[in-house]
Design a protein around this motif. Sequence first.
Motif, PDB file in Angstrom:
ATOM      1  N   ARG A 150       0.862  -1.183   0.000  1.00  0.00           N
ATOM      2  CA  ARG A 150       0.000   0.000   0.000  1.00  0.00           C
ATOM      3  C   ARG A 150       0.902   1.238   0.000  1.00  0.00           C
ATOM      4  O   ARG A 150       1.758   1.376   0.892  1.00  0.00           O
ATOM      5  CB  ARG A 150      -0.851  -0.062   1.265  1.00  0.00           C
ATOM      6  CG  ARG A 150      -1.913   0.974   1.414  1.00  0.00           C
ATOM      7  CD  ARG A 150      -2.617   0.668   2.741  1.00  0.00           C
ATOM      8  NE  ARG A 150      -3.479   1.735   3.165  1.00  0.00           N
ATOM      9  CZ  ARG A 150      -4.765   1.808   2.827  1.00  0.00           C
ATOM     10  NH1 ARG A 150      -5.318   0.870   2.108  1.00  0.00           N
ATOM     11  NH2 ARG A 150      -5.495   2.817   3.244  1.00  0.00           N
TER      12      ARG A 150
ATOM     13  N   PHE B 223       1.592   5.606  -0.793  1.00  0.00           N
ATOM     14  CA  PHE B 223       1.110   6.965  -1.026  1.00  0.00           C
ATOM     15  C   PHE B 223       2.304   7.886  -1.196  1.00  0.00           C
ATOM     16  O   PHE B 223       3.446   7.507  -0.861  1.00  0.00           O
ATOM     17  CB  PHE B 223       0.154   7.436   0.088  1.00  0.00           C
ATOM     18  CG  PHE B 223       0.791   7.643   1.435  1.00  0.00           C
ATOM     19  CD1 PHE B 223       1.146   8.905   1.874  1.00  0.00           C
ATOM     20  CD2 PHE B 223       1.019   6.572   2.285  1.00  0.00           C
ATOM     21  CE1 PHE B 223       1.727   9.097   3.123  1.00  0.00           C
ATOM     22  CE2 PHE B 223       1.591   6.752   3.536  1.00  0.00           C
ATOM     23  CZ  PHE B 223       1.939   8.028   3.960  1.00  0.00           C
TER      24      PHE B 223
ATOM     25  N   HIS C 157       1.348  14.587   7.715  1.00  0.00           N
ATOM     26  CA  HIS C 157       2.034  14.811   6.433  1.00  0.00           C
ATOM     27  C   HIS C 157       1.058  15.482   5.467  1.00  0.00           C
ATOM     28  O   HIS C 157      -0.148  15.570   5.753  1.00  0.00           O
ATOM     29  CB  HIS C 157       2.485  13.464   5.848  1.00  0.00           C
ATOM     30  CG  HIS C 157       1.330  12.542   5.610  1.00  0.00           C
ATOM     31  ND1 HIS C 157       0.904  11.623   6.547  1.00  0.00           N
ATOM     32  CD2 HIS C 157       0.466  12.438   4.568  1.00  0.00           C
ATOM     33  CE1 HIS C 157      -0.150  10.986   6.079  1.00  0.00           C
ATOM     34  NE2 HIS C 157      -0.446  11.464   4.883  1.00  0.00           N
TER      35      HIS C 157
ATOM     36  N   THR D  62      -0.459  14.831   1.942  1.00  0.00           N
ATOM     37  CA  THR D  62      -0.589  13.814   0.887  1.00  0.00           C
ATOM     38  C   THR D  62      -0.658  14.472  -0.487  1.00  0.00           C
ATOM     39  O   THR D  62      -1.454  15.394  -0.701  1.00  0.00           O
ATOM     40  CB  THR D  62      -1.878  12.992   1.108  1.00  0.00           C
ATOM     41  OG1 THR D  62      -1.871  12.457   2.423  1.00  0.00           O
ATOM     42  CG2 THR D  62      -1.995  11.854   0.099  1.00  0.00           C
TER      43      THR D  62
ATOM     44  N   PHE E  83      -2.661   9.200  -3.356  1.00  0.00           N
ATOM     45  CA  PHE E  83      -2.831   7.893  -2.721  1.00  0.00           C
ATOM     46  C   PHE E  83      -2.827   6.855  -3.835  1.00  0.00           C
ATOM     47  O   PHE E  83      -3.567   6.988  -4.812  1.00  0.00           O
ATOM     48  CB  PHE E  83      -4.147   7.857  -1.943  1.00  0.00           C
ATOM     49  CG  PHE E  83      -4.418   6.540  -1.292  1.00  0.00           C
ATOM     50  CD1 PHE E  83      -3.648   6.112  -0.217  1.00  0.00           C
ATOM     51  CD2 PHE E  83      -5.440   5.715  -1.746  1.00  0.00           C
ATOM     52  CE1 PHE E  83      -3.892   4.895   0.391  1.00  0.00           C
ATOM     53  CE2 PHE E  83      -5.697   4.500  -1.138  1.00  0.00           C
ATOM     54  CZ  PHE E  83      -4.915   4.087  -0.058  1.00  0.00           C
TER      55      PHE E  83
ATOM     56  N   GLU F 279      -8.109   9.615  -8.195  1.00  0.00           N
ATOM     57  CA  GLU F 279      -9.413  10.250  -8.003  1.00  0.00           C
ATOM     58  C   GLU F 279      -9.623  11.331  -9.051  1.00  0.00           C
ATOM     59  O   GLU F 279      -8.671  12.010  -9.427  1.00  0.00           O
ATOM     60  CB  GLU F 279      -9.465  10.899  -6.623  1.00  0.00           C
ATOM     61  CG  GLU F 279      -9.648   9.896  -5.510  1.00  0.00           C
ATOM     62  CD  GLU F 279      -9.793  10.596  -4.154  1.00  0.00           C
ATOM     63  OE1 GLU F 279      -9.973  11.822  -4.134  1.00  0.00           O
ATOM     64  OE2 GLU F 279      -9.715   9.890  -3.152  1.00  0.00           O
TER      65      GLU F 279
ATOM     66  N   HIS G 163      -4.365  19.600   1.798  1.00  0.00           N
ATOM     67  CA  HIS G 163      -4.741  19.695   3.205  1.00  0.00           C
ATOM     68  C   HIS G 163      -3.847  18.764   4.009  1.00  0.00           C
ATOM     69  O   HIS G 163      -3.313  17.800   3.465  1.00  0.00           O
ATOM     70  CB  HIS G 163      -6.216  19.297   3.390  1.00  0.00           C
ATOM     71  CG  HIS G 163      -6.476  17.876   3.012  1.00  0.00           C
ATOM     72  ND1 HIS G 163      -6.710  17.494   1.706  1.00  0.00           N
ATOM     73  CD2 HIS G 163      -6.500  16.736   3.742  1.00  0.00           C
ATOM     74  CE1 HIS G 163      -6.871  16.188   1.657  1.00  0.00           C
ATOM     75  NE2 HIS G 163      -6.743  15.686   2.885  1.00  0.00           N
TER      76      HIS G 163
ATOM     77  N   THR H 284      -4.147  16.369   7.062  1.00  0.00           N
ATOM     78  CA  THR H 284      -5.169  15.742   7.914  1.00  0.00           C
ATOM     79  C   THR H 284      -4.685  15.654   9.357  1.00  0.00           C
ATOM     80  O   THR H 284      -3.587  15.162   9.629  1.00  0.00           O
ATOM     81  CB  THR H 284      -5.488  14.329   7.387  1.00  0.00           C
ATOM     82  OG1 THR H 284      -6.054  14.452   6.079  1.00  0.00           O
ATOM     83  CG2 THR H 284      -6.476  13.601   8.301  1.00  0.00           C
TER      84      THR H 284
ATOM     85  N   ARG I  74      -9.591  11.998  11.946  1.00  0.00           N
ATOM     86  CA  ARG I  74     -10.686  11.363  11.204  1.00  0.00           C
ATOM     87  C   ARG I  74     -11.797  11.053  12.197  1.00  0.00           C
ATOM     88  O   ARG I  74     -11.525  10.607  13.323  1.00  0.00           O
ATOM     89  CB  ARG I  74     -10.196  10.103  10.500  1.00  0.00           C
ATOM     90  CG  ARG I  74      -9.119  10.418   9.469  1.00  0.00           C
ATOM     91  CD  ARG I  74      -8.682   9.227   8.655  1.00  0.00           C
ATOM     92  NE  ARG I  74      -7.755   9.667   7.624  1.00  0.00           N
ATOM     93  CZ  ARG I  74      -6.442   9.835   7.821  1.00  0.00           C
ATOM     94  NH1 ARG I  74      -5.902   9.569   8.993  1.00  0.00           N
ATOM     95  NH2 ARG I  74      -5.670  10.261   6.852  1.00  0.00           N
TER      96      ARG I  74
ATOM     97  N   HIS J 238       3.985   4.346   8.697  1.00  0.00           N
ATOM     98  CA  HIS J 238       4.390   4.943   7.421  1.00  0.00           C
ATOM     99  C   HIS J 238       5.894   4.778   7.246  1.00  0.00           C
ATOM    100  O   HIS J 238       6.670   5.281   8.050  1.00  0.00           O
ATOM    101  CB  HIS J 238       4.017   6.424   7.382  1.00  0.00           C
ATOM    102  CG  HIS J 238       2.542   6.658   7.422  1.00  0.00           C
ATOM    103  ND1 HIS J 238       1.971   7.882   7.653  1.00  0.00           N
ATOM    104  CD2 HIS J 238       1.501   5.799   7.243  1.00  0.00           C
ATOM    105  CE1 HIS J 238       0.657   7.777   7.618  1.00  0.00           C
ATOM    106  NE2 HIS J 238       0.340   6.518   7.383  1.00  0.00           N
TER     107      HIS J 238
HETATM  108  P1  2AM Z   1      -5.283  12.478   3.537  1.00  0.00           P
HETATM  109  O1  2AM Z   1      -5.329  12.123   4.973  1.00  0.00           O
HETATM  110  O2  2AM Z   1      -4.315  13.564   3.250  1.00  0.00           O
HETATM  111  O3  2AM Z   1      -6.607  12.735   2.953  1.00  0.00           O
HETATM  112  C1  2AM Z   1      -1.888   7.793   3.854  1.00  0.00           C
HETATM  113  O4  2AM Z   1      -2.796   6.812   4.276  1.00  0.00           O
HETATM  114  C2  2AM Z   1      -2.616   8.941   3.195  1.00  0.00           C
HETATM  115  O5  2AM Z   1      -3.261   8.507   2.031  1.00  0.00           O
HETATM  116  C3  2AM Z   1      -3.682   9.503   4.094  1.00  0.00           C
HETATM  117  O6  2AM Z   1      -3.136  10.569   4.827  1.00  0.00           O
HETATM  118  C4  2AM Z   1      -4.789   9.905   3.166  1.00  0.00           C
HETATM  119  O7  2AM Z   1      -4.651  11.250   2.765  1.00  0.00           O
HETATM  120  C5  2AM Z   1      -4.545   9.063   1.936  1.00  0.00           C
HETATM  121  N1  2AM Z   1      -5.508   7.956   1.856  1.00  0.00           N
HETATM  122  C6  2AM Z   1      -5.590   6.886   2.652  1.00  0.00           C
HETATM  123  N2  2AM Z   1      -6.575   6.070   2.271  1.00  0.00           N
HETATM  124  C7  2AM Z   1      -7.119   6.623   1.189  1.00  0.00           C
HETATM  125  C8  2AM Z   1      -8.166   6.257   0.327  1.00  0.00           C
HETATM  126  N3  2AM Z   1      -8.859   5.126   0.497  1.00  0.00           N
HETATM  127  N4  2AM Z   1      -8.462   7.089  -0.670  1.00  0.00           N
HETATM  128  C9  2AM Z   1      -7.782   8.221  -0.863  1.00  0.00           C
HETATM  129  N5  2AM Z   1      -6.770   8.631  -0.078  1.00  0.00           N
HETATM  130  C10 2AM Z   1      -6.445   7.838   0.930  1.00  0.00           C
END
Ligand code: 2AM
Length: 183
Positions: free
Chosen positions: A8, A10, A42, A44, A47, A119, A126, A128, A131, A174
């Motif tokens: 996995r 990113f 961090h 992003t 992803f 996407e 942004h 994060t 959540r 990470h």
């Molecule tokens: P975000 O928090 O900046 O939105 C590492 O997991 C990073 O990948 C996360 O900080 C998240 O970004 C992004 N991420 C994790 N799962 C994801 C998903 N299913 N779809 C899109 N972005 C994802």
Amino acid sequence: MRRVMAIRLFIAIELPDGLKRAFAGLRTPIPGARWVPPEQIHLTLAFLGEVEETAVGHLHDELSRIRIPSFKLRPAGTGCFPGRQRARVLWVGLEPEPHLRDLAAAVQSVLLACGIPQEERPFSPHITLARLKLPAPREVGLFLSGEPKHAFPLVPVREFILFQSRLSSAGAQHVPLHSFPLT
Ligand code: 2AM
């Protein structure tokens, strides 16, 4: 037959430790919020999800072709996705920076060329912080109205990083795999 392993991934910009601590200081009590551990905060860029390990070499070569000048980021105010009433993600925003937008676009082009779906939504930079599983409009409102006591410093960005995210019952870990210098 040999099993192909997927990892996995990113791509993100790492932030200075002092800034991560300052962001962690923005926490307010919100029931059910999962705050990102300070060391994991961090920005992003993209992803990737699960990618076959055998594809990572090619991905690395393509990402290292990206030529974007280094730049500085200025953290801005707090916000949430999708909206205060049903907020799922709480974040710190960034002042608009054309080089950041160009970097995210360049990364996205590489990923699409490598066959990694992205996407359709436009890049919305942004950082994060938390959540949320459940709506908490009142507490989210308090988080959003709490102004930081000091302006955040400018963040020099000289590289971007391909991270592996290892999921476990203890949460995500990470692991930086490769760093790509900006010009
Ligand atoms: P975000 O928090 O900046 O939105 C590492 O997991 C990073 O990948 C996360 O900080 C998240 O970004 C992004 N991420 C994790 N799962 C994801 C998903 N299913 N779809 C899109 N972005 C994802």
